[in-house]
Design a protein around this motif. Structure first.
Motif, PDB file in Angstrom:
ATOM      1  N   ASP A  24      47.322  46.872  47.736  1.00 31.58           N
ATOM      2  CA  ASP A  24      46.264  46.202  46.986  1.00 31.58           C
ATOM      3  C   ASP A  24      46.391  46.520  45.508  1.00 31.58           C
ATOM      4  O   ASP A  24      46.584  47.667  45.122  1.00 31.58           O
ATOM      5  CB  ASP A  24      44.885  46.669  47.464  1.00 31.58           C
ATOM      6  CG  ASP A  24      44.567  46.206  48.868  1.00 31.58           C
ATOM      7  OD1 ASP A  24      45.345  45.401  49.386  1.00 31.58           O
ATOM      8  OD2 ASP A  24      43.562  46.653  49.434  1.00 31.58           O
ATOM      9  N   SER A  26      43.878  45.809  42.656  1.00 32.06           N
ATOM     10  CA  SER A  26      42.564  45.199  42.483  1.00 32.06           C
ATOM     11  C   SER A  26      41.786  45.751  41.291  1.00 32.06           C
ATOM     12  O   SER A  26      40.580  45.810  41.307  1.00 32.06           O
ATOM     13  CB  SER A  26      41.747  45.390  43.757  1.00 32.06           C
ATOM     14  OG  SER A  26      41.769  46.732  44.177  1.00 32.06           O
ATOM     15  N   SER A  29      39.582  41.688  37.505  1.00 30.99           N
ATOM     16  CA  SER A  29      39.113  40.456  38.132  1.00 30.99           C
ATOM     17  C   SER A  29      39.545  39.253  37.311  1.00 30.99           C
ATOM     18  O   SER A  29      39.471  39.260  36.083  1.00 30.99           O
ATOM     19  CB  SER A  29      37.584  40.469  38.238  1.00 30.99           C
ATOM     20  OG  SER A  29      37.117  39.206  38.657  1.00 30.99           O
ATOM     21  N   GLU A  64      42.807  41.433  44.977  1.00 35.93           N
ATOM     22  CA  GLU A  64      41.702  41.477  44.022  1.00 35.93           C
ATOM     23  C   GLU A  64      40.360  41.577  44.747  1.00 35.93           C
ATOM     24  O   GLU A  64      40.145  40.960  45.776  1.00 35.93           O
ATOM     25  CB  GLU A  64      41.723  40.217  43.149  1.00 35.93           C
ATOM     26  CG  GLU A  64      40.661  40.210  42.062  1.00 35.93           C
ATOM     27  CD  GLU A  64      40.836  39.053  41.089  1.00 35.93           C
ATOM     28  OE1 GLU A  64      39.815  38.570  40.576  1.00 35.93           O
ATOM     29  OE2 GLU A  64      41.979  38.643  40.851  1.00 35.93           O
ATOM     30  N   ARG A  65      39.464  42.357  44.191  1.00 35.75           N
ATOM     31  CA  ARG A  65      38.134  42.519  44.777  1.00 35.75           C
ATOM     32  C   ARG A  65      37.217  41.384  44.334  1.00 35.75           C
ATOM     33  O   ARG A  65      37.203  41.012  43.154  1.00 35.75           O
ATOM     34  CB  ARG A  65      37.527  43.852  44.372  1.00 35.75           C
ATOM     35  CG  ARG A  65      36.191  44.154  45.063  1.00 35.75           C
ATOM     36  CD  ARG A  65      35.648  45.507  44.650  1.00 35.75           C
ATOM     37  NE  ARG A  65      34.409  45.813  45.370  1.00 35.75           N
ATOM     38  CZ  ARG A  65      33.665  46.889  45.155  1.00 35.75           C
ATOM     39  NH1 ARG A  65      34.046  47.764  44.230  1.00 35.75           N
ATOM     40  NH2 ARG A  65      32.561  47.093  45.844  1.00 35.75           N
ATOM     41  N   ARG A 101      33.213  49.361  51.076  1.00 40.27           N
ATOM     42  CA  ARG A 101      34.166  49.214  49.964  1.00 40.27           C
ATOM     43  C   ARG A 101      34.051  47.862  49.283  1.00 40.27           C
ATOM     44  O   ARG A 101      34.204  47.755  48.072  1.00 40.27           O
ATOM     45  CB  ARG A 101      35.603  49.416  50.476  1.00 40.27           C
ATOM     46  CG  ARG A 101      35.891  50.838  50.937  1.00 40.27           C
ATOM     47  CD  ARG A 101      37.364  51.009  51.231  1.00 40.27           C
ATOM     48  NE  ARG A 101      38.191  50.730  50.069  1.00 40.27           N
ATOM     49  CZ  ARG A 101      39.516  50.596  50.101  1.00 40.27           C
ATOM     50  NH1 ARG A 101      40.155  50.709  51.264  1.00 40.27           N
ATOM     51  NH2 ARG A 101      40.204  50.371  49.004  1.00 40.27           N
ATOM     52  N   GLY A 102      33.834  46.803  50.046  1.00 42.06           N
ATOM     53  CA  GLY A 102      33.700  45.488  49.449  1.00 42.06           C
ATOM     54  C   GLY A 102      34.620  44.465  50.076  1.00 42.06           C
ATOM     55  O   GLY A 102      35.212  44.690  51.137  1.00 42.06           O
ATOM     56  N   THR A 103      34.743  43.333  49.404  1.00 44.71           N
ATOM     57  CA  THR A 103      35.558  42.212  49.881  1.00 44.71           C
ATOM     58  C   THR A 103      36.777  42.071  48.986  1.00 44.71           C
ATOM     59  O   THR A 103      36.651  42.010  47.762  1.00 44.71           O
ATOM     60  CB  THR A 103      34.751  40.904  49.872  1.00 44.71           C
ATOM     61  OG1 THR A 103      33.595  41.058  50.713  1.00 44.71           O
ATOM     62  CG2 THR A 103      35.590  39.746  50.387  1.00 44.71           C
ATOM     63  N   PHE A 104      37.964  42.003  49.604  1.00 44.65           N
ATOM     64  CA  PHE A 104      39.217  41.931  48.862  1.00 44.65           C
ATOM     65  C   PHE A 104      40.059  40.772  49.371  1.00 44.65           C
ATOM     66  O   PHE A 104      40.103  40.490  50.577  1.00 44.65           O
ATOM     67  CB  PHE A 104      40.014  43.233  49.039  1.00 44.65           C
ATOM     68  CG  PHE A 104      39.322  44.454  48.522  1.00 44.65           C
ATOM     69  CD1 PHE A 104      39.612  44.949  47.259  1.00 44.65           C
ATOM     70  CD2 PHE A 104      38.363  45.100  49.287  1.00 44.65           C
ATOM     71  CE1 PHE A 104      38.964  46.078  46.768  1.00 44.65           C
ATOM     72  CE2 PHE A 104      37.720  46.230  48.810  1.00 44.65           C
ATOM     73  CZ  PHE A 104      38.012  46.725  47.541  1.00 44.65           C
TER      74      PHE A 104
END
Length: 252
Positions: A24, A26, A29, A64-65, A101-104
């Motif tokens: 990754d 990231s 953005s 990328e996040r 952690r989030g969306t990647f």
């Protein structure tokens, strides 16, 4: 026309993702590069479609996040349609939702690239053979126009346009077969390939488009044997070029 700063940002992001093909990348953005056109349909679908195209075209880079708050602010909407769109993208395999952690955006993978070409070698030469016997004059006109557009895109150094035209050529060929299962499979494979076409700097795109011209002519002439042979050779050339380019960038 995109400005030079936008192009530089996108190229830098794409270069960083390819260097670590299974890693990754990231840190930054690129959401600001994504179009904000007013939707002509429901908002979750609009957000999904816009992000989907941005991911496939490389505007939003692999790894990328995607932050819900940032995406919502970008489109000027609440978080609800954004969450719905991200869940749909995750279900389609384009993003990964990681707890806490989030969306990647799903990273590029050498394994995926190999698997996609294994499928393409099995299916697309046979698809070309069938297309030679089933195509209509409209299919031939579309393929001919795409060959011309592809050559122009290569000449102009337009990587995004070249990649999109490449996918459309293979999709039109699959459409000429008049088999929904084949068409859906080929278009799915082509969608996966678009990110890899964008991410690597291929110096032989012109040769690839010349191969498209020969395939188009075989389909136009109804020569299934030749269309099948040329398509297999084209895929072998493209696969070797893809992996060579990826290795060169990774080593660099």
């Amino acid at each position: 026309m995109a400005n030079d700063n936008g192009n530089d940002t996108r190229k830098a992001a794409l270069s960083s993702t390819v260097r670590g093909l299974d890693v990754d990348m990231s840190d930054a953005s690129n959401l600001h590069l994504v179009a904000r056109k007013a939707p002509a349909r429901d908002m979750p679908t609009h957000v999904y479609d816009t992000l989907y195209e941005a991911i496939l075209s490389g505007v939003i880079a692999p790894g990328e996040r995607l932050m819900v708050d940032e995406v919502a602010a970008h489109f000027g909407v609440s978080k609800i349609p954004v969450r719905e769109a991200l869940k749909a993208l995750a279900a389609s395999g384009w993003v990964q939702i990681r707890p806490h952690r989030g969306t990647f955006v799903r990273p590029l993978s050498s394994q995926e690239l190999r698997q996609v070409f294994e499928m393409r070698r099995v299916l697309e030469p046979y698809c070309a053979r069938l297309a030679a016997g089933r195509r209509t004059e409209e299919h031939v006109r579309e393929l001919k126009a795409l060959v011309k557009e592809g050559m122009e895109a290569v000449r102009d150094g337009d990587v995004v346009r070249t990649t999109a035209v490449n996918s459309r050529f293979h999709n039109v060929m699959a459409g000429a077969v008049a088999n929904d299962l084949i068409f859906d499979t080929v278009t799915g494979l082509e969608a996966r390939m678009r990110r890899y076409f964008i991410a690597v700097d291929w110096k032989q795109r012109r040769e690839s488009m010349s191969q498209h011209k020969a395939i188009m002519e075989a389909i136009r002439d109804g020569d299934g044997d030749e269309a099948e042979r040329l398509t297999l050779a084209h895929l072998e050339h493209t696969e070797a070029l893809a992996f060579s380019s990826v290795r060169q960038i990774a080593d660099g």
